[in-house]
Every structure is written in structure tokens, then in C-alpha cells.
Enzyme design. Sequence first.
Site, short mmCIF file in Angstrom:
data_model
loop_
_atom_site.label_atom_id
_atom_site.label_comp_id
_atom_site.label_asym_id
_atom_site.label_seq_id
_atom_site.Cartn_x
_atom_site.Cartn_y
_atom_site.Cartn_z
N GLY A 91 0.78 -1.23 0.00
CA GLY A 91 0.00 0.00 0.00
C GLY A 91 0.81 1.28 0.00
N TYR A 131 -10.18 6.00 -10.09
CA TYR A 131 -9.76 6.58 -8.81
C TYR A 131 -9.40 8.06 -8.90
CZ TYR A 131 -8.58 1.59 -8.04
OH TYR A 131 -8.60 0.23 -7.94
N CYS A 141 -16.36 5.81 -26.23
CA CYS A 141 -17.57 6.64 -26.24
C CYS A 141 -18.09 6.77 -24.82
CB CYS A 141 -18.63 6.00 -27.14
SG CYS A 141 -18.02 5.80 -28.79
N GLU A 142 -17.27 7.32 -23.96
CA GLU A 142 -17.60 7.51 -22.54
C GLU A 142 -17.05 8.87 -22.15
OE1 GLU A 142 -18.85 5.19 -20.27
OE2 GLU A 142 -18.88 3.41 -21.55
C1 PLP Z 1 -3.81 -7.75 0.80
C2 PLP Z 1 -3.06 -6.88 -0.13
N1 PLP Z 1 -1.72 -6.86 -0.07
C3 PLP Z 1 -0.99 -6.08 -0.89
C4 PLP Z 1 -1.59 -5.26 -1.82
C5 PLP Z 1 -0.74 -4.39 -2.68
O1 PLP Z 1 -1.03 -3.03 -2.54
P1 PLP Z 1 -0.12 -1.98 -3.27
O2 PLP Z 1 -0.09 -2.33 -4.71
O3 PLP Z 1 -0.77 -0.68 -3.02
O4 PLP Z 1 1.25 -2.08 -2.65
C6 PLP Z 1 -2.98 -5.25 -1.93
C7 PLP Z 1 -3.64 -4.37 -2.90
O5 PLP Z 1 -4.75 -3.97 -2.84
C8 PLP Z 1 -3.74 -6.09 -1.06
O6 PLP Z 1 -5.07 -6.11 -1.12
#
Ligand code: PLP
Length: 388
Positions: free
Chosen positions: A214, A284, A309-310
Site C-alpha cells: 500500500g 480513482y 464513447c464515454e
Molecule cells: C492484501 C493486499 N496486499 C498487498 C496489496 C498491494 O497493494 P499496493 O499495490 O498498493 O502495494 C494489496 C492491494 O490492494 C492487497 O489487497
Amino acid sequence: MSIPPSALSAAADRFGTPLYVYDAAELDAALARVRSAFGGARVYYAMKANPNLAILRRLHAAGVGFECVSPGEIARAEHVGATGERLLVNGPAKSEAEYAAGGRLGATFIVDRAEEVALLPAHSRALVRVNPALQVSTHDHLATGAAGSKFGVTLEQAPAVLDALRAAGHEALGLHVHIGSAIRDAGDFTAAFGRLGDLRARTGELRVLDVGGGWGLGADLHGIAREAQATAAAFGAELWVEPGRYLVAQAGTLLTRIVGTKRTGRAFALVDAGMTELLRPMLYGAAHPVTPLWPGEASGLWDIAGPACESGDLLARDVPLPTPGRGDLIAIGEAGAYGAAMSSAYLTRSRPAEVMWEHGDWTVIRRRETPQDVWAAEVEPSGLDAGN
Ligand SMILES: Cc1ncc(COP(=O)(O)O)c(C=O)c1O
């Protein structure tokens, strides 16, 4: 990305556009950055970010494991030889096929709800995913650790789920947390790890703490790593991480050509890629860096619009560009994660080719689809040819 603009132009001429290009050196550099920040932590690549087999093989050869969230992703992991300790099977609604494949391959399961304890194959290794109930600084659709999200068990439930795993004969390795994607504020991770740390008194020592991924591209990786390591140490646990985006985003660029321009109150640069090739801006509101590959001073602000076409099919808004002309090339950066992976065949558009730049040359790692590829699984009724 260190691919020279002349090589990008040559790739567009040779392979056509839209085209995904990847820089192998940047893939390696991103993994090195993760390992330098997280020390000896075990790295599982969240292949949802980019499941191309060439990328998986490269990471597998570098000793990385995989986090999988579908039968298809598990099949990819097996295809490149990642089984046993190198495989995590995750997801909030796993199918029978995923339990069976994970069991056959000796994967570690990430348990998302108490009911799963009874669904796991006998004597599984498992982590319990905890939802820390936190509001984090990312798009709502990318946040997975908020109180109302569908992921994980509550902090209160987690110790009992660990106990239930043990009672059912599974190996309860420890806890898992993943609060969302593209998070730049290291404080969000500190808060999440802190809430997990509070469970220590109720769980006792654990073998593993998996802190997911994340990390946004600008995030303080060393700061996040320090907090993760401290939390793992408090549990006496080994640290695991699951980066997706961080490992592949910067290595990837989407090349697209200007098809034409138009002014309707706003100035549009119409390009040959759009939501079907790169969905993130539409899904997003994601901002990707846009670089024109033709010379000149910026002459105004342009919206980069795709061919679908959006009305929402815009890759970027208000981008300063030199006056664009038909055939000019645009490079859309930070597109290696959730770019090709989320591309679709909507409008029977052929998914783009993908090429890798290494040692000064290009290798095709996915050929461009044809319309026939797109409809290959469709079954036509017999006896309905024209004139019958
Ligand atoms: C459980 C889990 N681990 C890792 C990731 C990887 O996230 P990121 O690509 O933001 O590092 C995700 C992505 O949604 C996830 O759901």
C-alpha cells in the site's frame, strides 16, 4: 525510468501504440529499495499490480514470493514455480478452487473471517487479517482498513480467530494487516501498526506479522519499515511485506499517440489510449505524470482524451503541452502498476502489447491482442449464417 526518449519513439514505431513499456533496471532498483528499507523481511509481491509472466519470473528469480487473490493468480504463481513458502492465498471471498489449489501447493492462507477456519484444507498455515478500523489518506475505493470495509476481522475478534485456527489443527502463524493502496502518509501506517501492537497482550508471541503493502510512491519507506519492524519485534515475530504498486509502478510507461485535437471550450488532445488501457484516472481520479515526446514550449493546457464513447474517458486534465500534432507521442508515467493489469477489451479493443527495455534493447513480453483473441471464448450459434 531511464529509457531514452529516442528508444521510446523507436518502440512506438516498431511495436505500435498504445504500448506498455517497462524498464528492467527500474524493476530491480525498486526491489532493492524495498529490501534496503525492510532488511530481512520476507517479500511477497501482490501480483494484482502487474501479473505479466516476465515480471513474475524476474521477481521469482530474485527470491520474491507472491500474494494471490484469484484462481488465475494462483495458476500464474504455480506456472513460474512459486509454491509452498513462496505463496500466499488471500481474498475476502475465496472460492473452493482457491482453497484446493492453495492446499495442493502448500500455500499460506490469509484468513479474512472466522468462518474460513472450517473451510481451509486440513493442517493449513494461516494468518488472520485484521481490520484496524482506520480512515486513511487515499481514495475511498483504495482504502481497505476502514471500519466499514469488507476486509478482515475486527481487532476484538482477532485473538479468538487465532485460537480457533489452533483448535482446528491449523498452524496459526500470526496477523496480517493491509490498510489500502497508494498511501503516501507514513502516519497512516504508524496508526495501523499501533492498533495491531495493542493486541500483543491478548495474542502472546506470534511467528509472523504481515503488514501488507500500500506504500504510495512518495511515501517514507524507511519510516514505514521502522514502525513495521518495531511492531513485529514486539510480537517476537518475523516481518512479511506485500508490496504491489511500489515494486512495478515506476518501471512502467504507457505510450500513446495523438490522433488529433479539438477545441470545444476546452482543448482536447485525442489519443489512441484511454480507459480500456489505463483505467486508474477514471476509476480513482489517479494523476499520472504526462510527458510530451515532441519538442517545444507549452502552448496551453490540454485534456488528454481517449477513444471510448464515454465522457469519463480522460487520461489527464489541464496538462501543459506544446501544440500537439497528429502522430506525436505522449508518455504516461507511473503506469507499471494496475495499468496493463486493469486493461480491458471493452469495445472489443485489443489489449496493448507490452515490451521490456534491458541492456539497450526491447523484448516483447506480451503481444498485442487481435480482435479474434478478444472473441476467442465466445461460442457462435450454428446454422445462423446470413441467408440461412
Ligand atoms: C492484501 C493486499 N496486499 C498487498 C496489496 C498491494 O497493494 P499496493 O499495490 O498498493 O502495494 C494489496 C492491494 O490492494 C492487497 O489487497
